[in-house]
Enzyme design. Sequence first.
Site, PDB file in Angstrom:
ATOM      1  N   ALA A 201     -21.021  28.418   9.587  1.00 14.92           N
ATOM      2  CA  ALA A 201     -20.463  29.662   9.048  1.00 14.92           C
ATOM      3  C   ALA A 201     -19.500  29.356   7.908  1.00 14.92           C
ATOM      4  O   ALA A 201     -19.477  30.044   6.877  1.00 14.92           O
ATOM      5  CB  ALA A 201     -19.757  30.433  10.162  1.00 14.92           C
TER       6      ALA A 201
ATOM      7  N   TYR B  55     -16.287  38.467  16.413  1.00 17.99           N
ATOM      8  CA  TYR B  55     -16.329  39.930  16.608  1.00 17.99           C
ATOM      9  C   TYR B  55     -16.231  40.333  18.078  1.00 17.99           C
ATOM     10  O   TYR B  55     -16.302  41.516  18.398  1.00 17.99           O
ATOM     11  CB  TYR B  55     -17.574  40.546  15.951  1.00 17.99           C
ATOM     12  CG  TYR B  55     -18.878  39.952  16.422  1.00 17.99           C
ATOM     13  CD1 TYR B  55     -19.486  38.928  15.702  1.00 17.99           C
ATOM     14  CD2 TYR B  55     -19.500  40.411  17.569  1.00 17.99           C
ATOM     15  CE1 TYR B  55     -20.673  38.373  16.129  1.00 17.99           C
ATOM     16  CE2 TYR B  55     -20.688  39.867  18.005  1.00 17.99           C
ATOM     17  CZ  TYR B  55     -21.274  38.852  17.275  1.00 17.99           C
ATOM     18  OH  TYR B  55     -22.451  38.295  17.700  1.00 17.99           O
TER      19      TYR B  55
ATOM     20  N   LYS C 166     -31.620  26.779  13.220  1.00 21.17           N
ATOM     21  CA  LYS C 166     -31.256  27.154  11.841  1.00 21.17           C
ATOM     22  C   LYS C 166     -31.421  26.016  10.826  1.00 21.17           C
ATOM     23  O   LYS C 166     -31.662  26.268   9.659  1.00 21.17           O
ATOM     24  CB  LYS C 166     -29.804  27.668  11.795  1.00 21.17           C
ATOM     25  CG  LYS C 166     -29.637  29.014  12.498  1.00 21.17           C
ATOM     26  CD  LYS C 166     -28.187  29.423  12.584  1.00 21.17           C
ATOM     27  CE  LYS C 166     -27.883  30.535  11.631  1.00 21.17           C
ATOM     28  NZ  LYS C 166     -26.547  31.111  11.782  1.00 21.17           N
TER      29      LYS C 166
ATOM     30  N   ASP D 257     -25.917  34.905   5.675  1.00 21.63           N
ATOM     31  CA  ASP D 257     -24.519  34.925   6.142  1.00 21.63           C
ATOM     32  C   ASP D 257     -23.552  35.039   4.963  1.00 21.63           C
ATOM     33  O   ASP D 257     -22.543  35.736   5.034  1.00 21.63           O
ATOM     34  CB  ASP D 257     -24.187  33.649   6.928  1.00 21.63           C
ATOM     35  CG  ASP D 257     -24.759  33.677   8.329  1.00 21.63           C
ATOM     36  OD1 ASP D 257     -25.052  34.782   8.836  1.00 21.63           O
ATOM     37  OD2 ASP D 257     -24.929  32.593   8.919  1.00 21.63           O
TER      38      ASP D 257
ATOM     39  N   GLY E 142     -17.963  24.417  10.178  1.00 20.31           N
ATOM     40  CA  GLY E 142     -19.338  24.444  10.688  1.00 20.31           C
ATOM     41  C   GLY E 142     -20.256  25.210   9.748  1.00 20.31           C
ATOM     42  O   GLY E 142     -19.951  25.384   8.558  1.00 20.31           O
TER      43      GLY E 142
ATOM     44  N   ASN F 193      -9.697  21.902   9.287  1.00 23.69           N
ATOM     45  CA  ASN F 193     -10.566  21.739  10.458  1.00 23.69           C
ATOM     46  C   ASN F 193     -10.024  20.683  11.387  1.00 23.69           C
ATOM     47  O   ASN F 193      -9.367  19.734  10.964  1.00 23.69           O
ATOM     48  CB  ASN F 193     -11.984  21.341  10.012  1.00 23.69           C
ATOM     49  CG  ASN F 193     -12.999  21.552  11.111  1.00 23.69           C
ATOM     50  OD1 ASN F 193     -12.996  22.612  11.746  1.00 23.69           O
ATOM     51  ND2 ASN F 193     -13.866  20.583  11.343  1.00 23.69           N
TER      52      ASN F 193
HETATM   53  P1  ATR Z   1     -20.970  27.451  13.398  1.00 26.47           P
HETATM   54  O1  ATR Z   1     -22.205  26.819  12.843  1.00 26.47           O
HETATM   55  O2  ATR Z   1     -21.238  28.765  14.094  1.00 26.47           O
HETATM   56  O3  ATR Z   1     -19.876  27.577  12.381  1.00 26.47           O
HETATM   57  P2  ATR Z   1     -20.056  24.992  14.661  1.00 26.47           P
HETATM   58  O4  ATR Z   1     -20.819  24.179  13.693  1.00 26.47           O
HETATM   59  O5  ATR Z   1     -20.130  24.622  16.109  1.00 26.47           O
HETATM   60  O6  ATR Z   1     -20.487  26.519  14.608  1.00 26.47           O
HETATM   61  O7  ATR Z   1     -18.530  25.062  14.171  1.00 26.47           O
HETATM   62  C1  ATR Z   1     -17.538  25.573  14.958  1.00 26.47           C
HETATM   63  C2  ATR Z   1     -16.198  25.363  14.269  1.00 26.47           C
HETATM   64  O8  ATR Z   1     -15.157  25.742  15.186  1.00 26.47           O
HETATM   65  C3  ATR Z   1     -15.909  23.922  13.888  1.00 26.47           C
HETATM   66  O9  ATR Z   1     -15.147  23.899  12.702  1.00 26.47           O
HETATM   67  C4  ATR Z   1     -15.092  23.418  15.067  1.00 26.47           C
HETATM   68  O10 ATR Z   1     -14.237  22.346  14.767  1.00 26.47           O
HETATM   69  P3  ATR Z   1     -14.808  20.809  14.808  1.00 26.47           P
HETATM   70  O11 ATR Z   1     -15.588  20.621  13.542  1.00 26.47           O
HETATM   71  O12 ATR Z   1     -13.576  19.984  14.882  1.00 26.47           O
HETATM   72  O13 ATR Z   1     -15.660  20.731  16.044  1.00 26.47           O
HETATM   73  C5  ATR Z   1     -14.259  24.640  15.372  1.00 26.47           C
HETATM   74  N1  ATR Z   1     -13.756  24.630  16.757  1.00 26.47           N
HETATM   75  C6  ATR Z   1     -14.444  24.941  17.866  1.00 26.47           C
HETATM   76  N2  ATR Z   1     -13.652  24.794  18.956  1.00 26.47           N
HETATM   77  C7  ATR Z   1     -12.432  24.363  18.512  1.00 26.47           C
HETATM   78  C8  ATR Z   1     -11.184  24.049  19.121  1.00 26.47           C
HETATM   79  N3  ATR Z   1     -11.033  24.131  20.454  1.00 26.47           N
HETATM   80  N4  ATR Z   1     -10.157  23.674  18.344  1.00 26.47           N
HETATM   81  C9  ATR Z   1     -10.303  23.589  16.998  1.00 26.47           C
HETATM   82  N5  ATR Z   1     -11.461  23.868  16.354  1.00 26.47           N
HETATM   83  C10 ATR Z   1     -12.503  24.261  17.089  1.00 26.47           C
END
Ligand code: ATR
Length: 276
Positions: free
Chosen positions: A131, A218, A65, A101, A129, A151
């Site tokens: 999204a 979802y 992406k 999105d 992230g 976050n």
């Molecule tokens: P996307 O592009 O689909 O949004 P991503 O960039 O991997 O995916 O983002 C995932 C989000 O979920 C991030 O905000 C991540 O937090 P970090 O920035 O701290 O990594 C959050 N996330 C994923 N697993 C988590 C967990 N176990 N606890 C808290 N936040 C989590």
Amino acid sequence: MPRACVIGWPISHSRSPLIHGYWLKELGIEGRYEKTAVAPHDLAAFLGKIGFDGLQGCNVTVPHKVAVLDMVDRVSEVARSVGAANTIWIEDGLLHATNTDMSGFMTHLKASAPGWSADAGPAVIVGAGGAARAIVYGLREAGVPEIRVVNRTMARAEQLAVDFGPTVRPCPMDQVTRTLADASVLVNTSSLGMTGNPPLDLDLGSLPDSAVVADIVYSPLETRLLAQARTKGCVLVDGLGMLLHQAVRGFELWFGKRPTVGPELRSLIIADLEAA
Ligand code: ATR
């Protein structure tokens, strides 16, 4: 025959073929939509095939992406701001990329919560992230006065404030309860709550009952967050609607007709999610 596909590496989990296949049939269009596994080192070669043999364009998923932004002729303002594209098409011989999105989320939000208005109060976004970037951009454009980004990794939330301006306020995860008290909308954009991941564990006690609660997860369709919000009587916005609505624009660009998101398509995807 016009055709499109979704590219990713790996690609097995995508539900896009089911969505576009449904619309092709519904609208009586002789076309094809497939899944194509494209390794990172094959990405440029794949993009070079668009415009030939009926290939009109593609959806783009992980891990391509961001990389596609530097490989196309035109990047839309929204894709540039979000920093990622999910839809590619050819127009007048040029390769275009955009990100649907944001419009997918905003369309679904307005449809599910018609009483919500952007000026009703602050938004709280969990996650920072890709999204989250699309949703923060959409809410900011809609006129939400303050967008609190909560976050686990503070640096990523702070980066959103740098990129999207002073409307965005980064907040550490342990202060989330405090941010909810006057929120008009709460959105989970993190992967917490998704099948196989821990749930998003929030105390919604201080959130106004009139707030809108959205989850982009979802699977399951009703996450713990949405179940908690339901008991408070909040307006719920599930993640499936965003998935369906973000697909509309790509279909229109590749196959020339704008499809609609209806209950039969929703049921088809829900059945597929349940079977999985
Ligand atoms: P996307 O592009 O689909 O949004 P991503 O960039 O991997 O995916 O983002 C995932 C989000 O979920 C991030 O905000 C991540 O937090 P970090 O920035 O701290 O990594 C959050 N996330 C994923 N697993 C988590 C967990 N176990 N606890 C808290 N936040 C989590």
